[in-house]
Design a protein around this motif. Structure first.
Motif, PDB file in Angstrom:
ATOM      1  N   GLY A  44      -3.686   8.722   2.802  1.00 51.36           N
ATOM      2  CA  GLY A  44      -3.790   7.365   2.244  1.00 51.36           C
ATOM      3  C   GLY A  44      -3.742   6.253   3.286  1.00 51.36           C
ATOM      4  N   ASP A  45      -3.806   5.007   2.778  1.00 48.26           N
ATOM      5  CA  ASP A  45      -3.802   3.809   3.626  1.00 48.26           C
ATOM      6  C   ASP A  45      -2.392   3.290   3.905  1.00 48.26           C
ATOM      7  OD1 ASP A  45      -6.571   3.806   3.517  1.00 48.26           O
ATOM      8  OD2 ASP A  45      -6.611   2.549   1.707  1.00 48.26           O
ATOM      9  N   GLU A  46      -1.418   3.765   3.114  1.00 47.32           N
ATOM     10  CA  GLU A  46      -0.040   3.276   3.252  1.00 47.32           C
ATOM     11  C   GLU A  46       0.803   4.352   3.932  1.00 47.32           C
ATOM     12  OE1 GLU A  46       0.899   0.274   2.228  1.00 47.32           O
ATOM     13  OE2 GLU A  46      -1.149  -0.104   1.515  1.00 47.32           O
TER      14      GLU A  46
ATOM     15  N   ASP B 272       6.590  15.811  12.672  1.00 49.71           N
ATOM     16  CA  ASP B 272       7.308  15.074  11.631  1.00 49.71           C
ATOM     17  C   ASP B 272       7.000  13.589  11.568  1.00 49.71           C
ATOM     18  OD1 ASP B 272       8.865  17.016  10.217  1.00 49.71           O
ATOM     19  OD2 ASP B 272       9.955  17.359  12.079  1.00 49.71           O
ATOM     20  N   GLY B 273       6.051  13.110  12.346  1.00 47.93           N
ATOM     21  CA  GLY B 273       5.759  11.674  12.333  1.00 47.93           C
ATOM     22  C   GLY B 273       6.958  10.925  12.874  1.00 47.93           C
ATOM     23  N   TYR B 274       7.498   9.985  12.106  1.00 49.66           N
ATOM     24  CA  TYR B 274       8.727   9.296  12.503  1.00 49.66           C
ATOM     25  C   TYR B 274       9.854   9.860  11.652  1.00 49.66           C
ATOM     26  CZ  TYR B 274       5.345   6.348  14.747  1.00 49.66           C
ATOM     27  OH  TYR B 274       4.320   5.917  15.529  1.00 49.66           O
TER      28      TYR B 274
ATOM     29  N   TYR C   5      17.461  13.488   6.188  1.00 50.01           N
ATOM     30  CA  TYR C   5      16.479  12.726   6.963  1.00 50.01           C
ATOM     31  C   TYR C   5      15.666  11.818   6.058  1.00 50.01           C
ATOM     32  CZ  TYR C   5      17.314  16.720  10.052  1.00 50.01           C
ATOM     33  OH  TYR C   5      17.901  17.690  10.813  1.00 50.01           O
ATOM     34  N   LEU C   6      15.170  10.727   6.637  1.00 46.82           N
ATOM     35  CA  LEU C   6      14.123   9.926   6.026  1.00 46.82           C
ATOM     36  C   LEU C   6      12.976   9.933   7.024  1.00 46.82           C
ATOM     37  CD1 LEU C   6      13.831   8.287   3.344  1.00 46.82           C
ATOM     38  CD2 LEU C   6      14.203   6.242   4.728  1.00 46.82           C
ATOM     39  N   GLN C   7      11.764  10.060   6.513  1.00 39.07           N
ATOM     40  CA  GLN C   7      10.627  10.378   7.372  1.00 39.07           C
ATOM     41  C   GLN C   7       9.433   9.536   6.982  1.00 39.07           C
ATOM     42  OE1 GLN C   7      10.129  14.506   7.071  1.00 39.07           O
ATOM     43  NE2 GLN C   7       8.274  14.624   8.296  1.00 39.07           N
ATOM     44  N   TRP C   8       8.677   9.110   7.972  1.00 40.01           N
ATOM     45  CA  TRP C   8       7.532   8.219   7.775  1.00 40.01           C
ATOM     46  C   TRP C   8       6.306   8.923   8.335  1.00 40.01           C
ATOM     47  CZ3 TRP C   8       7.808   2.403   7.426  1.00 40.01           C
ATOM     48  CH2 TRP C   8       6.628   1.760   7.773  1.00 40.01           C
ATOM     49  N   ILE C   9       5.362   9.253   7.468  1.00 38.94           N
ATOM     50  CA  ILE C   9       4.105   9.882   7.914  1.00 38.94           C
ATOM     51  C   ILE C   9       3.066   8.763   7.958  1.00 38.94           C
ATOM     52  CG2 ILE C   9       2.532  11.847   7.606  1.00 38.94           C
ATOM     53  CD1 ILE C   9       5.392  12.812   7.327  1.00 38.94           C
ATOM     54  N   PRO C  10       2.534   8.460   9.154  1.00 38.20           N
ATOM     55  CA  PRO C  10       1.610   7.323   9.263  1.00 38.20           C
ATOM     56  C   PRO C  10       0.353   7.532   8.409  1.00 38.20           C
ATOM     57  CG  PRO C  10       2.257   8.135  11.444  1.00 38.20           C
ATOM     58  CD  PRO C  10       2.749   9.132  10.452  1.00 38.20           C
ATOM     59  N   PRO C  11      -0.270   6.401   7.998  1.00 36.77           N
ATOM     60  CA  PRO C  11      -1.503   6.493   7.212  1.00 36.77           C
ATOM     61  C   PRO C  11      -2.577   7.295   7.962  1.00 36.77           C
ATOM     62  CG  PRO C  11      -0.731   4.221   7.338  1.00 36.77           C
ATOM     63  CD  PRO C  11       0.144   5.021   8.233  1.00 36.77           C
TER      64      PRO C  11
ATOM     65  N   ALA D 184      14.175  23.389   3.959  1.00 39.45           N
ATOM     66  CA  ALA D 184      14.218  21.959   3.634  1.00 39.45           C
ATOM     67  C   ALA D 184      13.828  21.708   2.185  1.00 39.45           C
ATOM     68  CB  ALA D 184      13.273  21.189   4.556  1.00 39.45           C
ATOM     69  N   VAL D 185      14.500  20.711   1.597  1.00 39.78           N
ATOM     70  CA  VAL D 185      14.132  20.205   0.269  1.00 39.78           C
ATOM     71  C   VAL D 185      13.629  18.783   0.472  1.00 39.78           C
ATOM     72  CG1 VAL D 185      14.955  19.626  -2.042  1.00 39.78           C
ATOM     73  CG2 VAL D 185      15.891  21.624  -0.843  1.00 39.78           C
ATOM     74  N   TYR D 186      12.377  18.525   0.105  1.00 41.09           N
ATOM     75  CA  TYR D 186      11.755  17.212   0.272  1.00 41.09           C
ATOM     76  C   TYR D 186      11.703  16.472  -1.057  1.00 41.09           C
ATOM     77  CZ  TYR D 186      10.063  18.530   4.907  1.00 41.09           C
ATOM     78  OH  TYR D 186       9.988  18.894   6.218  1.00 41.09           O
ATOM     79  N   LEU D 187      11.856  15.148  -0.958  1.00 38.10           N
ATOM     80  CA  LEU D 187      11.701  14.280  -2.125  1.00 38.10           C
ATOM     81  C   LEU D 187      10.757  13.144  -1.733  1.00 38.10           C
ATOM     82  CD1 LEU D 187      12.772  13.223  -4.985  1.00 38.10           C
ATOM     83  CD2 LEU D 187      14.406  11.877  -3.638  1.00 38.10           C
ATOM     84  N   GLY D 188       9.670  12.960  -2.491  1.00 42.96           N
ATOM     85  CA  GLY D 188       8.755  11.855  -2.230  1.00 42.96           C
ATOM     86  C   GLY D 188       9.446  10.530  -2.518  1.00 42.96           C
ATOM     87  N   VAL D 189       9.270   9.554  -1.629  1.00 44.61           N
ATOM     88  CA  VAL D 189       9.920   8.249  -1.829  1.00 44.61           C
ATOM     89  C   VAL D 189       8.888   7.135  -1.988  1.00 44.61           C
ATOM     90  CG1 VAL D 189      11.607   6.594  -0.925  1.00 44.61           C
ATOM     91  CG2 VAL D 189      11.932   9.035  -0.519  1.00 44.61           C
ATOM     92  N   GLU D 190       7.971   7.016  -1.027  1.00 42.62           N
ATOM     93  CA  GLU D 190       6.939   5.966  -1.101  1.00 42.62           C
ATOM     94  C   GLU D 190       5.604   6.559  -0.688  1.00 42.62           C
ATOM     95  OE1 GLU D 190       7.431   2.127   0.854  1.00 42.62           O
ATOM     96  OE2 GLU D 190       9.594   2.432   0.886  1.00 42.62           O
ATOM     97  N   GLY D 191       4.527   6.048  -1.253  1.00 42.54           N
ATOM     98  CA  GLY D 191       3.195   6.514  -0.897  1.00 42.54           C
ATOM     99  C   GLY D 191       2.930   7.893  -1.472  1.00 42.54           C
TER     100      GLY D 191
END
Ligand code: 1HN
Length: 349
Positions: free
Chosen positions: A324-326, A243-245, A265-271, A284-291
């Motif tokens: 991606g880079d972000e 799950d990254g972070y 949850y809020l989740q951060w997948i590293p570049p 789980a139901v996911y919603l894209g937030v950034e990147g």
């Protein structure tokens, strides 16, 4: 071996028996046993992605054509293609996109299903929960627990859209849906803005007062704060293999999930990362937030952008990727607390 007259007689008698059963609302277990007890979950619900670029114009068209006086909540439901039109994104969870225009009110009511919201676009609408209004910004996470009065309003000059998540299909399956309208369109404001956060979100809790503990007393978890927590983790920690972070929104009174039936949850997948694949019995139901990112579900890749919604049903193999880079940031809500409470949680990689 040739059938004897005795076998023929038995076959005719069996046929008679099977014909007699449905009329008495009876069934022969041994004839359906293999359908009922499968080595692994057999599901009707399927993985699916709702692209924001397709959903958005339809939502704004609904807003133009249908006033909130006609629709207690103006929502486009996200219907799982495998569930035959039921108001469900999985057998336990419901999801929908709600829009509220400037000046509109979504009347006050309460119901036993629990709800969460994650703000998608627009700023300045409010949700009122038990006398407290919270003004919502994109990325804010708002809870409306079971049986609390809640209404929405928009005193800003822009349309506001959010993702609703409810445990309605589960509560309906349990024959426990109750609903009431508040006597007035809006509930009176009895507490200042920020009341619940100042009491409960800062490491304190009022003492010597009885508090319901089965759901979070915090109405709004602001995006800036959740994002800051994730960025702090990403700076110092090793990412989780799957799950990254991963940051959970918690009930500060228990340290557990925000609601008895749903975790968020809020989740951060590293570049430039490809995480490990796994499967588990919570959906789980996911919603894209950034990147941007990709969730591969049972071998099929679902690319996502901000505000796309992807459902990963129970026991589907799934894997996150961020080419991606972000950083790629995802919100999600799950039925994990239900699965764990019933001792049904399993995970495999
Ligand atoms: C509901 O009460 C809301 O309060 C949104 O905004 C969606 C879907 C089904 C049942 C009740 C809301 C809902 C809902």
């Amino acid at each position: 071996m040739a059938a004897t007259p005795r076998d023929d007689l038995r076959d005719r008698e069996r046929a008679h028996l099977f014909e007699a059963l449905p009329g008495q609302h009876l069934g022969a277990l041994w004839r359906v046993y293999a359908n009922a007890l499968t080595p692994e979950p057999v599901k009707r619900e399927v993985p699916h992605r709702w692209a924001w670029k397709d959903l958005r114009p339809l939502l704004y068209e609904a807003a133009r054509l249908v006033p909130t006086e006609e629709a207690e909540r103006r929502v486009l439901m996200l219907l799982n293609p495998g569930l035959g039109g039921e108001a469900a994104i999985t057998p336990t969870l419901y999801a929908g996109m709600q829009i509220i225009l400037p000046g509109e009110i979504a009347r006050s009511h309460r119901h036993t299903p629990n709800a969460i919201r994650f703000i998608v676009e627009g700023e300045g609408a409010f949700t009122a929960v038990n006398g407290e209004r919270t003004v919502m910004k994109p990325g804010d996470f708002v809870t409306t627990p079971t049986w609390v009065w809640h209404d929405h309003g928009n005193e800003s000059d822009q349309a506001v859209v959010w993702l609703d998540g409810l445990d309605l299909p589960l509560v309906a399956t349990l024959s426990s849906v109750f609903y009431q309208k508040y006597p007035d369109i809006q509930q009176p404001v009895s507490r200042p803005i920020g009341d619940s956060s100042r009491r409960y979100a800062r490491g304190f809790s009022p003492a010597r007062v009885p508090l319901p503990r089965h759901y979070s007393p915090i109405v709004n978890y602001p995006y800036v704060e959740a994002r800051e927590a994730l960025a702090t983790m990403a700076e110092s920690d090793h990412p989780d293999d799957y799950d990254g972070y991963l940051l959970q929104y918690i009930n500060p009174l228990t340290g557990g999930p925000v609601l008895p039936t749903m975790a968020a949850y809020l989740q951060w997948i590293p570049p430039h990362s490809t995480l490990k694949e796994h499967q588990h019995t919570s959906a789980a139901v996911y919603l894209g937030v950034e990147g941007r990112g990709v969730i591969t579900i049972d071998g099929q890749a679902y690319a996502w952008e901000p505000h796309d919604v992807i459902v990963v049903p129970s026991w589907c193999r799934h894997q996150h990727q961020n080419p991606g880079d972000e950083p790629a940031i995802l919100f999600s809500f799950t039925d994990d607390p239900v699965i764990r409470a019933l001792a049904l949680y399993r995970e495999a990689d």
